[in-house]
Design an enzyme around this catalytic site. Structure first.
Site, PDB file in Angstrom:
ATOM      1  N   ASP A 261       0.883  -1.173   0.000  1.00 43.12           N
ATOM      2  CA  ASP A 261       0.000   0.000   0.000  1.00 43.12           C
ATOM      3  C   ASP A 261       0.916   1.217   0.000  1.00 43.12           C
ATOM      4  O   ASP A 261       1.727   1.375   0.923  1.00 43.12           O
ATOM      5  CB  ASP A 261      -0.880  -0.052   1.269  1.00 43.12           C
ATOM      6  CG  ASP A 261      -1.454   1.298   1.661  1.00 43.12           C
ATOM      7  OD1 ASP A 261      -1.518   2.204   0.813  1.00 43.12           O
ATOM      8  OD2 ASP A 261      -1.847   1.447   2.839  1.00 43.12           O
ATOM      9  N   GLU A 279      -3.576   4.223  -2.488  1.00 36.62           N
ATOM     10  CA  GLU A 279      -3.976   3.812  -1.129  1.00 36.62           C
ATOM     11  C   GLU A 279      -5.490   3.952  -0.921  1.00 36.62           C
ATOM     12  O   GLU A 279      -6.146   3.044  -0.406  1.00 36.62           O
ATOM     13  CB  GLU A 279      -3.236   4.665  -0.084  1.00 36.62           C
ATOM     14  CG  GLU A 279      -3.733   4.405   1.337  1.00 36.62           C
ATOM     15  CD  GLU A 279      -2.795   4.879   2.427  1.00 36.62           C
ATOM     16  OE1 GLU A 279      -2.456   6.060   2.467  1.00 36.62           O
ATOM     17  OE2 GLU A 279      -2.403   4.027   3.262  1.00 36.62           O
ATOM     18  N   GLU A 280      -6.020   5.075  -1.342  1.00 41.23           N
ATOM     19  CA  GLU A 280      -7.445   5.313  -1.120  1.00 41.23           C
ATOM     20  C   GLU A 280      -8.292   4.296  -1.884  1.00 41.23           C
ATOM     21  O   GLU A 280      -9.300   3.798  -1.373  1.00 41.23           O
ATOM     22  CB  GLU A 280      -7.817   6.746  -1.542  1.00 41.23           C
ATOM     23  CG  GLU A 280      -7.276   7.840  -0.619  1.00 41.23           C
ATOM     24  CD  GLU A 280      -5.877   8.324  -0.984  1.00 41.23           C
ATOM     25  OE1 GLU A 280      -5.273   7.735  -1.913  1.00 41.23           O
ATOM     26  OE2 GLU A 280      -5.383   9.273  -0.342  1.00 41.23           O
TER      27      GLU A 280
HETATM   28  N1  AR6 Z   1      -1.194  -1.202  -8.832  1.00 43.34           N
HETATM   29  C1  AR6 Z   1       0.059  -0.902  -9.236  1.00 43.34           C
HETATM   30  N2  AR6 Z   1       0.515   0.358  -9.384  1.00 43.34           N
HETATM   31  C2  AR6 Z   1      -0.313   1.363  -9.118  1.00 43.34           C
HETATM   32  C3  AR6 Z   1      -1.652   1.138  -8.699  1.00 43.34           C
HETATM   33  C4  AR6 Z   1      -2.083  -0.216  -8.553  1.00 43.34           C
HETATM   34  N3  AR6 Z   1      -3.319  -0.531  -8.168  1.00 43.34           N
HETATM   35  N4  AR6 Z   1      -2.237   2.332  -8.523  1.00 43.34           N
HETATM   36  C5  AR6 Z   1      -1.312   3.262  -8.819  1.00 43.34           C
HETATM   37  N5  AR6 Z   1      -0.149   2.706  -9.194  1.00 43.34           N
HETATM   38  P1  AR6 Z   1       0.464   7.083  -5.536  1.00 43.34           P
HETATM   39  P2  AR6 Z   1       2.662   7.872  -3.726  1.00 43.34           P
HETATM   40  C6  AR6 Z   1       1.098   3.396  -9.583  1.00 43.34           C
HETATM   41  O1  AR6 Z   1       0.556   8.435  -6.134  1.00 43.34           O
HETATM   42  O2  AR6 Z   1       3.399   8.703  -4.707  1.00 43.34           O
HETATM   43  C7  AR6 Z   1      -2.025   8.743  -1.241  1.00 43.34           C
HETATM   44  O3  AR6 Z   1      -2.860   9.827  -0.988  1.00 43.34           O
HETATM   45  C8  AR6 Z   1       0.880   4.621 -10.460  1.00 43.34           C
HETATM   46  O4  AR6 Z   1       1.962   4.660 -11.380  1.00 43.34           O
HETATM   47  O5  AR6 Z   1      -0.817   6.657  -4.924  1.00 43.34           O
HETATM   48  O6  AR6 Z   1       3.443   7.006  -2.792  1.00 43.34           O
HETATM   49  C9  AR6 Z   1      -1.411   8.230   0.038  1.00 43.34           C
HETATM   50  O7  AR6 Z   1      -2.316   8.296   1.116  1.00 43.34           O
HETATM   51  C10 AR6 Z   1       0.975   5.765  -9.456  1.00 43.34           C
HETATM   52  O8  AR6 Z   1       1.364   6.974 -10.064  1.00 43.34           O
HETATM   53  O9  AR6 Z   1       1.623   6.868  -4.408  1.00 43.34           O
HETATM   54  C11 AR6 Z   1      -0.257   9.147   0.220  1.00 43.34           C
HETATM   55  O10 AR6 Z   1      -0.647  10.350   0.831  1.00 43.34           O
HETATM   56  C12 AR6 Z   1       2.035   5.258  -8.516  1.00 43.34           C
HETATM   57  O11 AR6 Z   1       1.727   3.861  -8.391  1.00 43.34           O
HETATM   58  C13 AR6 Z   1       0.201   9.424  -1.197  1.00 43.34           C
HETATM   59  O12 AR6 Z   1      -0.933   9.192  -2.009  1.00 43.34           O
HETATM   60  C14 AR6 Z   1       2.090   5.927  -7.182  1.00 43.34           C
HETATM   61  O13 AR6 Z   1       0.819   5.976  -6.590  1.00 43.34           O
HETATM   62  C15 AR6 Z   1       1.293   8.498  -1.632  1.00 43.34           C
HETATM   63  O14 AR6 Z   1       1.757   8.860  -2.892  1.00 43.34           O
END
Ligand code: AR6
Length: 488
Positions: A261, A279-280
């Site tokens: 996650d 995550e959401e």
């Molecule tokens: N499976 C695989 N890859 C994925 C998936 C999935 N289901 N969904 C998205 N990706 P991000 P962060 C890829 O932005 O930068 C939340 O609000 C996709 O390329 O959610 O760590 C949390 O609560 C996407 O751009 O993660 C934190 O506050 C990338 O994963 C914050 O976001 C990153 O997804 C974390 O941000």
């Protein structure tokens, strides 16, 4: 993908579940198939100073909440008025999203909502004092502790969040476990996202109203003491397999693996407000994950949260603003000996880099920080043999909203996974920055280097970046390392 370890095939028998200082179990043991777990009051003998969540049934509003059961609720206005009437602090929220979601249902959906789903939410919320009969410890920072709930207990907690009965915690290290902001548009632009999330939540309660699940869920906080942090640069662990998957997603194709996650340090992130990324989405399709937000303090750098056994109730399409609830998901994962679905999620928060700080991610400070986080998330007990360790399903951790570099982060995750003796399946989500990933990995494998050597290479890359005058022409990590390997 077929060659990596997955649960249950790779798992080792768990043995008997016993209460202990690192566990609080809210239902009677042993768990037995086909029986709804009964509540238990046995306290765990905890050496640490525990603090507990204040439960709504001990507060003033509970009498008002009880009144809900006898109210006639047939319109969306009555619905929102009656929830709001339970507590004066709810007055300032419009609950317009909750109203809209019900107004947009067709006639038969509304009938089900008023006849079955909402009455179930009320009765499930009111059952809380009968279902959870011992205090819920706060999973505080620096604690290694697990909470074991039945799925029925999780539903009761979530029903209370729906009726907004939990007080705002006085401590800032905890989330406010309530749907008030999900029910209300607080900032423009989030209406559609909130509507779709709420559809997922309502569908979860509809499903529960028809069938009480008999399984259990564990929430485990893990903390790695500084003195146990490995010396990365001298690690002799050989690199484990990294399998690149361009089309799949963690939750769909990472079945039976440890599913990452991409978390906020306050677990759940903005799931109960406006956010709608990885995550959401994960949390609204499997709403039991949201329960973690009640009792989990902000994660420190050397902490991660494992959630084992949640059931997926919803399917979805799209992402972020295009996200939509796409109907029922029937989760066919088998249960383990302790009643938990073979679904393991690990919440690990990456570092957020502001636009003008993106370049700092290559420094040793952040490299070590991310490595520690991934390591505590991926590690297993020493007694568990490598053949029993499932692969890790991950991807662009920290590389969306948080602006990390997926090339650099993928290698950090590979080092951590290798040191924990686990393979890694990497879902690229078609990120263009990883277009040469497979050929790079093939090259890396043929180098036969250790985790420590790869770590030192990343340090070297960070030094290279820090000496650049213009960051525009920076050589990417994969190209940099490939050139280095060739010149050897
Ligand atoms: N499976 C695989 N890859 C994925 C998936 C999935 N289901 N969904 C998205 N990706 P991000 P962060 C890829 O932005 O930068 C939340 O609000 C996709 O390329 O959610 O760590 C949390 O609560 C996407 O751009 O993660 C934190 O506050 C990338 O994963 C914050 O976001 C990153 O997804 C974390 O941000």
């Amino acid at each position: 993908m077929d060659i990596v370890n997955r649960e249950p095939e790779c798992s080792k028998p768990l043995g008997e579940l016993k209460p202990g200082p690192e566990r609080t179990i809210f239902y009677q043991l042993p768990w037995t198939e086909d029986v709804i777990p009964k509540p238990s009051s046995s306290q765990s003998s905890t050496p640490m100073q525990m603090e507990y969540i204040s439960m709504p049934f001990n507060g003033k509003v509970w009498a008002e909440v009880k009144n809900l059961a006898s109210k006639q609720i047939r319109t969306s206005q009555q619905l929102i008025d009656s929830i709001k009437s339970t507590n004066p602090s709810l007055k300032r929220f419009s609950f317009n999203i909750l109203k809209q979601v019900v107004d947009e249902m067709n006639e038969s959906e509304q009938k089900i909502f008023y006849d079955e789903t909402f009455p179930f939410i009320i009765s499930s919320a009111l059952a809380l004092p009968d279902l959870i009969i011992q205090p819920i410890p706060i999973l505080k920072q620096k604690m290694n502790h697990s909470l074991f709930f039945s799925q029925q207990q999780c539903a009761s907690l979530l029903a209370n969040a729906f009726l907004c009965t939990f007080d705002k915690p006085t401590k800032s290290k905890l989330n406010h476990f309530t749907f008030t902001e999900l029910f209300t548009v607080m900032r423009p632009g989030a209406t559609k996202r909130k509507l779709e999330k709420l559809k997922c939540i309502i569908n979860y309660f509809r499903r529960l109203s028809r069938n009480t699940p008999k399984g259990t869920v564990t929430f485990e906080r893990r903390y790695l003491e500084a003195k146990k942090t490995p010396d990365w640069s001298s690690s002799e662990s050989s690199l484990k397999r990294l399998i690149v998957n361009n089309n799949g997603s963690i939750e769909k194709d990472g079945i039976g693996m440890l599913q990452v996650d991409f978390a906020h340090k306050l677990i759940g992130g903005k799931v109960l407000t406006y956010g709608m990324v990885q995550e959401e989405i994960r949390f609204v399709v499997s709403p039991e994950l949201i329960v973690s937000m009640l009792f989990t303090e902000t994660m420190l750098e050397n902490e991660a949260i494992h959630i084992i056994g949640t059931e997926q109730f919803n399917d979805y399409a799209g992402y972020s603003d295009t996200f939509s609830m796409a109907g029922d998901h029937f989760d066919s994962r088998p249960l383990d000996e302790w009643g938990r679905r073979f679904t393991k999620v690990v919440a690990m928060d990456a570092v957020y880099f502001a636009v003008d700080r993106v370049i700092t991610q290559y420094s040793k400070k952040y490299l070590d920080r991310e490595l520690t986080k991934a390591y505590v998330a991926f590690m297993e007990n020493d007694e568990i043999d490598e053949k029993h360790r499932s692969a890790i399903a991950t991807g662009n951790w920290g590389c969306g909203v948080y602006r990390g570099d997926p090339q650099f982060k993928s290698l950090i995750q590979l080092i951590a996974a290798s040191m924990c003796h686990r393979d890694l399946v990497y879902f690229t989500f078609k990120d263009k920055r990883l277009s040469n990933f497979e050929s790079f990995i093939a090259g890396l494998e043929s180098e036969k280097i250790t985790s420590g050597q790869l770590y030192n290479d990343l340090i070297e890359y960070g030094n290279y970046v820090s000496t650049l005058v213009s960051r525009q022409n920076r050589e990417q990590v994969f190209d940099y390392l490939q050139r280095k390997f060739k010149s050897k």
